[in-house]
Each structure stands twice: as structure tokens, then as C-alpha cells.
Scaffold this motif. Structure first.
Motif, mmCIF file in Angstrom:
data_model
loop_
_atom_site.group_PDB
_atom_site.id
_atom_site.type_symbol
_atom_site.label_atom_id
_atom_site.label_comp_id
_atom_site.label_asym_id
_atom_site.label_seq_id
_atom_site.Cartn_x
_atom_site.Cartn_y
_atom_site.Cartn_z
ATOM 1 N N TRP A 1 -7.235 4.177 -11.307
ATOM 2 C CA TRP A 1 -7.601 2.835 -11.759
ATOM 3 C C TRP A 1 -6.533 1.813 -11.368
ATOM 4 O O TRP A 1 -6.834 0.712 -10.934
ATOM 5 C CB TRP A 1 -7.773 2.807 -13.279
ATOM 6 C CG TRP A 1 -9.144 3.151 -13.755
ATOM 7 C CD1 TRP A 1 -10.322 3.029 -13.073
ATOM 8 C CD2 TRP A 1 -9.481 3.681 -15.042
ATOM 9 N NE1 TRP A 1 -11.374 3.449 -13.856
ATOM 10 C CE2 TRP A 1 -10.888 3.852 -15.072
ATOM 11 C CE3 TRP A 1 -8.742 4.026 -16.166
ATOM 12 C CZ2 TRP A 1 -11.568 4.332 -16.178
ATOM 13 C CZ3 TRP A 1 -9.414 4.510 -17.281
ATOM 14 C CH2 TRP A 1 -10.812 4.676 -17.281
ATOM 15 N N ILE A 2 -5.263 2.200 -11.538
ATOM 16 C CA ILE A 2 -4.167 1.267 -11.255
ATOM 17 C C ILE A 2 -4.013 1.010 -9.763
ATOM 18 O O ILE A 2 -3.971 -0.144 -9.303
ATOM 19 C CB ILE A 2 -2.836 1.809 -11.814
ATOM 20 C CG1 ILE A 2 -2.868 1.887 -13.336
ATOM 21 C CG2 ILE A 2 -1.660 0.924 -11.357
ATOM 22 C CD1 ILE A 2 -1.684 2.649 -13.926
ATOM 23 N N PHE A 3 -3.895 2.079 -8.997
ATOM 24 C CA PHE A 3 -3.495 1.950 -7.594
ATOM 25 C C PHE A 3 -4.657 1.936 -6.606
ATOM 26 O O PHE A 3 -4.468 1.579 -5.444
ATOM 27 C CB PHE A 3 -2.524 3.079 -7.234
ATOM 28 C CG PHE A 3 -1.227 3.009 -7.990
ATOM 29 C CD1 PHE A 3 -0.312 1.999 -7.731
ATOM 30 C CD2 PHE A 3 -0.923 3.948 -8.970
ATOM 31 C CE1 PHE A 3 0.887 1.922 -8.429
ATOM 32 C CE2 PHE A 3 0.268 3.882 -9.673
ATOM 33 C CZ PHE A 3 1.176 2.864 -9.409
ATOM 34 N N GLY A 4 -5.859 2.313 -7.056
ATOM 35 C CA GLY A 4 -7.004 2.319 -6.160
ATOM 36 C C GLY A 4 -7.261 0.993 -5.461
ATOM 37 O O GLY A 4 -7.478 0.956 -4.244
ATOM 38 N N PRO A 5 -7.226 -0.127 -6.183
ATOM 39 C CA PRO A 5 -7.475 -1.415 -5.526
ATOM 40 C C PRO A 5 -6.397 -1.812 -4.520
ATOM 41 O O PRO A 5 -6.629 -2.690 -3.691
ATOM 42 C CB PRO A 5 -7.509 -2.397 -6.706
ATOM 43 C CG PRO A 5 -7.848 -1.565 -7.902
ATOM 44 C CD PRO A 5 -7.169 -0.266 -7.656
ATOM 45 N N ARG B 1 0.835 -1.209 0.000
ATOM 46 C CA ARG B 1 0.000 0.000 0.000
ATOM 47 C C ARG B 1 0.870 1.259 0.000
ATOM 48 O O ARG B 1 0.582 2.227 -0.729
ATOM 49 C CB ARG B 1 -0.928 -0.008 1.208
ATOM 50 C CG ARG B 1 -2.018 -1.069 1.128
ATOM 51 C CD ARG B 1 -2.647 -1.361 2.475
ATOM 52 N NE ARG B 1 -3.409 -0.236 2.985
ATOM 53 C CZ ARG B 1 -3.945 -0.201 4.205
ATOM 54 N NH1 ARG B 1 -3.768 -1.216 5.036
ATOM 55 N NH2 ARG B 1 -4.631 0.847 4.591
ATOM 56 N N LEU B 2 1.925 1.256 0.791
ATOM 57 C CA LEU B 2 2.798 2.429 0.853
ATOM 58 C C LEU B 2 3.561 2.626 -0.454
ATOM 59 O O LEU B 2 3.726 3.760 -0.920
ATOM 60 C CB LEU B 2 3.764 2.301 2.023
ATOM 61 C CG LEU B 2 3.124 2.336 3.414
ATOM 62 C CD1 LEU B 2 4.181 2.151 4.492
ATOM 63 C CD2 LEU B 2 2.351 3.628 3.641
ATOM 64 N N VAL B 3 4.021 1.536 -1.053
ATOM 65 C CA VAL B 3 4.701 1.653 -2.353
ATOM 66 C C VAL B 3 3.722 2.196 -3.395
ATOM 67 O O VAL B 3 4.074 3.053 -4.216
ATOM 68 C CB VAL B 3 5.293 0.306 -2.793
ATOM 69 C CG1 VAL B 3 5.745 0.371 -4.252
ATOM 70 C CG2 VAL B 3 6.467 -0.068 -1.896
ATOM 71 N N ALA B 4 2.478 1.721 -3.360
ATOM 72 C CA ALA B 4 1.473 2.211 -4.305
ATOM 73 C C ALA B 4 1.236 3.703 -4.139
ATOM 74 O O ALA B 4 1.138 4.446 -5.127
ATOM 75 C CB ALA B 4 0.173 1.438 -4.118
ATOM 76 N N GLU B 5 1.131 4.159 -2.889
ATOM 77 C CA GLU B 5 0.918 5.586 -2.646
ATOM 78 C C GLU B 5 2.124 6.416 -3.094
ATOM 79 O O GLU B 5 1.971 7.464 -3.731
ATOM 80 C CB GLU B 5 0.641 5.838 -1.163
ATOM 81 C CG GLU B 5 -0.761 5.508 -0.735
ATOM 82 C CD GLU B 5 -1.812 6.362 -1.415
ATOM 83 O OE1 GLU B 5 -1.760 7.606 -1.295
ATOM 84 O OE2 GLU B 5 -2.689 5.794 -2.082
ATOM 85 N N GLY B 6 3.331 5.948 -2.765
ATOM 86 C CA GLY B 6 4.523 6.696 -3.156
ATOM 87 C C GLY B 6 4.717 6.723 -4.650
ATOM 88 O O GLY B 6 4.993 7.776 -5.246
ATOM 89 N N LEU B 7 4.566 5.558 -5.291
ATOM 90 C CA LEU B 7 4.757 5.478 -6.740
ATOM 91 C C LEU B 7 3.680 6.254 -7.485
ATOM 92 O O LEU B 7 3.966 6.982 -8.448
ATOM 93 C CB LEU B 7 4.746 4.008 -7.161
ATOM 94 C CG LEU B 7 4.935 3.720 -8.649
ATOM 95 C CD1 LEU B 7 6.230 4.317 -9.180
ATOM 96 C CD2 LEU B 7 4.888 2.210 -8.896
ATOM 97 N N GLY B 8 2.440 6.107 -7.042
ATOM 98 C CA GLY B 8 1.355 6.833 -7.693
ATOM 99 C C GLY B 8 1.523 8.340 -7.593
ATOM 100 O O GLY B 8 1.299 9.070 -8.574
#
Length: 219
Positions: A54-58, A4-11
């Protein structure tokens, strides 16, 4: 949580690469026409937001924004510890995204913006912009959750044009854009008023929309 943290940082990094990169490209191609440069910046940002959510929401909810994370924490959708971690990676990812954009366009990586965006009207615009963003998220996710990515992208596209501040509506974005002396930049001296206004707008929206969307209990 690590994913989740990688998704938030990358997004957030990708979002800022789009915001700053499209601003640089727009300014280079617009031959001095600020409206055309802003239009290019706007369309790229709105489109990218749809795709990134769309990518990181899930994975993480695709906040990319400490104001959104604050409201999630207040609604108990996120623990205080997770909210702090989200905000930290959002700010770090946003700065990384700015540096990525600079590298792509051959700009000096480390910069400080000199673009002042000051005055009460600018700050009030950020209250309005962030109020509308949080309202969009809360309202659409309640009634048409699958449409949230498109709704957020469309709202930000519109808000670039109807607010005097061009709708930063995001404390992490504001801090990161102070690190870019390009079309999308904001001087560090202007950032605190924007950030305060963004949190005020978010809290106002949470209060109003929590009341509007409240489910009545029946006997």
C-alpha cells in the motif's frame, strides 16, 4: 528513478526486518512450539506485506523481489536497466533489513545461517510458491488492481503453511535470510537451489498467466 529505487530498497529492508524479527520473537515466546513460532512469523509477514505494498506500490510498484522485477521486465513494464537497478537495491535492502532485525533483538549483526533446507521437495515447493505469487500478482492486478496488496499478503500467509519450504518465493529474501542464524534463516548451501527454483516458478507463471489473461483481438 531515485525515488523508485529508494522505495524498493526501503520496502525490502522493512519486509526483511519483519520476517526475521517476527521469527526471533516467535521463537522466544513459543517455548519450543515450532507451530506457534511459525504462526507468529506468518501473520506478521502477511500483514506487513499488505501495508508495505500500500505504501510503496504507487511509487515503485512495490516489487521487493527480483523474480517479480524479472517478470515486469519481460512484460516490458520496466526497462532492463531499471530492472537491474531494482534487483540491486532489493538485495541490498534485504540484507539491511536482516541486520536491523538483529540489532533490535540484541543479536550479533553479522551472522551466517546453519539451517539446512535441502532436498528436491524443498526446491519444488519454491517453484510452486513463486508460481502462485506471480499468478496472484498478474491475475489480481488485471481484474481487481486495488486488491493486489491484500491478495499478495493473503497468498504469502497461506503459502507459509501449504509449502514444505515455508514459501520464500523471493531471491533477495533467500540471500538475506542466509545472513541470519535465527528461526527464519537458510544455510548458504541451500540458497542456490531455492533461487533457481524461484526463477523457474516465476517464468512458468508468466507463461501460463500471459496465455490465460491474453486479450483476444477481434476483427
Amino acid at each position: 528513478m531515485s525515488r523508485r529505487l529508494v522505495a524498493e530498497g526501503l520496502g525490502t529492508a522493512l519486509l526483511l526486518a519483519v520476517v526475521v524479527g517476527s521469527g526471533i520473537m516467535g521463537e522466544q515466546l513459543a517455548a519450543g512450539n515450532t507451530a506457534i513460532a511459525l504462526l507468529g512469523n506468518t501473520l506478521a509477514t502477511g500483514a506487513a506485506l499488505v501495508v508495505l505494498i500500500w505504501i510503496f506500490g504507487p511509487i515503485s510498484g512495490a516489487h521487493f523481489n527480483p523474480a517479480v522485477t524479472l517478470i515486469a521486465a519481460l512484460r516490458r513494464d520496466l526497462s532492463p536497466g531499471a530492472a537491474l537497478a531494482y534487483a540491486a537495491v532489493q538485495v541490498g535492502g534485504a540484507a539491511l533489513g536482516v541486520w536491523i532485525a538483529h540489532a533490535m533483538f540484541g543479536e550479533p549483526i553479522l551472522q551466517v545461517s546453519t539451517k539446512l533446507r535441502s532436498g528436491g521437495a524443498q526446491a519444488f515447493s519454491e517453484v510452486v510458491a513463486t508460481f502462485g505469487l506471480i499468478g496472484t500478482i498478474l491475475g489480481v492486478s488485471r481484474f481487481r488492481a486495488g486488491s493486489t496488496p491484500m491478495a499478495v499478503g493473503l497468498y504469502i500467509t497461506a503459502a507459509y503453511w501449504f509449502t514444505a519450504s515455508t514459501s520464500f518465493a523471493n531471491p533477495a529474501v533467500t540471500l538475506a535470510r542466509s545472513l541470519s542464524d535465527t528461526f527464519a534463516g537458510i544455510a548458504p548451501a541451500s540458497a542456490p537451489a531455492f533461487i533457481l527454483a524461484q526463477f523457474i516458478g516465476a517464468l512458468l507463471a508468466a507463461g501460463v498467466f500471459n496465455w490465460l489473461l491474453k486479450t483476444e483481438q477481434t476483427a
